[in-house]
Enzyme design. Structure first.
Site, PDB file in Angstrom:
ATOM      1  N   ASP A 177       0.869  -1.172   0.000  1.00  0.00           N
ATOM      2  CA  ASP A 177       0.000   0.000   0.000  1.00  0.00           C
ATOM      3  C   ASP A 177       0.907   1.223   0.000  1.00  0.00           C
ATOM      4  OD1 ASP A 177      -1.673   2.143   0.603  1.00  0.00           O
ATOM      5  OD2 ASP A 177      -2.992   0.944   1.870  1.00  0.00           O
ATOM      6  N   LYS A 202      -6.608  10.019  -1.968  1.00  0.00           N
ATOM      7  CA  LYS A 202      -5.665  10.796  -1.157  1.00  0.00           C
ATOM      8  C   LYS A 202      -4.758  11.651  -2.044  1.00  0.00           C
ATOM      9  CE  LYS A 202      -7.511   8.431   2.286  1.00  0.00           C
ATOM     10  NZ  LYS A 202      -8.184   7.271   1.708  1.00  0.00           N
TER      11      LYS A 202
END
Length: 388
Positions: A177, A202
């Site tokens: 990730d 994000k």
């Protein structure tokens, strides 16, 4: 002869990769192809698109862009980051075993333990900064190692290359990730990973106005599995969100430079403040993972976590409720600065006893440092801390 685009720099890829001016109009920006279906000249004869759950031209442009940024052969976009994780886990089978970091996004923990464990996929959560713990957790059924680095929210640094070398020795796939670092700061595939996951909500989107995920890989078999999941399970993003994500990646490199500069300055400020306990920021030389971060990242990111010398939750709430520039909200990676309380917000789905094991205390505060003026950010934190 056209130049070799593969040799271009990150900023050039961010702006141009995966995109060409629209052939019908010359539009420089990829259009929003707001269509669910596409005309066919004869049954099965079309221009590459049949139905937008499967593929969409705006999404194709984004996927090519993200693949180029991660140095991958394939990019697959999803309706959210969690949908991307879900699709990866569906590539495993009952009886498979996954080793994950014990410090990770609460939504990932919830998905692993509440959704996939009941279907027979087994998980072990270990401190992945310790290779011995990873090796001790490997079994004959281990099919994947799942890493976050920097971790969320404790900002631990996992040595991606070392983990991948260990995994390769046991024929285990590695997924990373990369949401906190972004491909601008860290390239897990170059360090040996098989899959890279992003919550594009994000930093990639960068403006807190979309929900979108992506997985990048150079493995053809994984790309086929993931595209099958998009087609079959339907976790596909809409064209408007893909368009906005493309807009975001065009400025990723310049935004990340400012995020990093601001975070570095605030980490140094917090590290010297008498009401602040431990500051967790990999750019500080005192951070246990600083040397590894300096080796595998080009800079240290825009995320900070810190605890207070007063470890009561009331003290944390005092700070959280009295900032002005920093907004109290979940999520991260937007141009605006956010402050949040992991124990009661983003990581509330992790049981208190599990949070305690990894050091996620009630006074821990997480900052997503935006790109505002640093003097305003510093002053805002200082006045909030003064209220304790």
């Amino acid at each position: 002869m056209a130049s070799d685009s593969s040799n271009r720099g990150f900023g050039t890829h961010a702006i141009h990769a995966g995109q060409q001016p629209d052939p019908s109009t010359g539009a420089v920006m990829t259009p929003i192809y707001q269509s669910s279906t596409y005309a066919q000249s004869a049954p099965g004869e079309h221009q590459g698109y049949e139905y937008s759950r499967v593929s969409n031209p705006t999404r194709t442009a984004l996927e090519g862009n993200l693949a180029a940024l991660e140095g991958a052969e394939h990019g697959i976009a999803f309706a959210s980051g969690v949908a991307g994780i879900d699709a990866i886990m569906k590539g495993l089978r009952p009886g498979d075993h996954v080793i994950s970091t014990n410090d990770l996004y609460g939504g990932s923990f919830r998905l692993f333990t509440k959704v996939f464990e009941p279907f027979g996929i087994n998980f072990s959560f270990v401190d992945m900064t310790d290779l011995d713990q990873i090796e001790a957790a490997i079994t004959d059924d281990t099919a994947m190692i799942w890493a976050e680095t920097p971790t969320n929210p404790l900002m631990r640094i996992i040595d991606i290359r070392a983990v991948c070398e260990l995994a390769n020795a046991h024929d285990i796939d590695v997924a990373v990730d990369n949401t906190f670092a972004t491909p601008y700061l860290q390239q897990p595939l170059d360090l040996g990973a098989d899959l890279v996951l992003h919550s594009a909500t994000k930093y990639l989107g960068g403006h807190s106005d979309i929900i979108l995920g992506a997985v990048c890989t150079s493995r053809d078999d994984w790309a086929e599995k993931l595209r099958f999941q998009v087609k079959s399970a339907g976790a596909s993003p809409g064209p408007m969100d893909c368009f906005l994500a493309l807009r975001g990646t065009k400025t990723l490199h310049v935004r990340m430079d400012r995020h990093c500069d601001n975070a570095r300055a605030l980490a140094l400020f917090l590290d010297e403040h008498p009401k602040v306990g431990r500051v967790r920021y990999p750019g500080l030389e005192s951070h246990p993972g600083h040397d590894i971060a300096a080796e595998q990242m080009s800079d240290f990111g825009g995320m900070i976590a810190f605890s207070l010398t007063d470890d009561r939750i009331e003290a944390a709430k005092t700070v959280l409720s009295n900032t002005d520039v920093f907004l109290l909200a979940e999520s991260l990676g937007g141009v605006e600065s956010l402050i949040e309380h992991p124990a009661s917000m983003t990581h509330a789905s992790i049981p208190p006893e599990e949070r305690a094991k990894i050091g996620l205390t009630d006074s821990l505060i997480r900052l997503s440092v935006g790109i505002e003026d640093i003097t305003d950010l510093r002053s805002d934190l200082e006045q909030a801390l003064d209220r304790i």
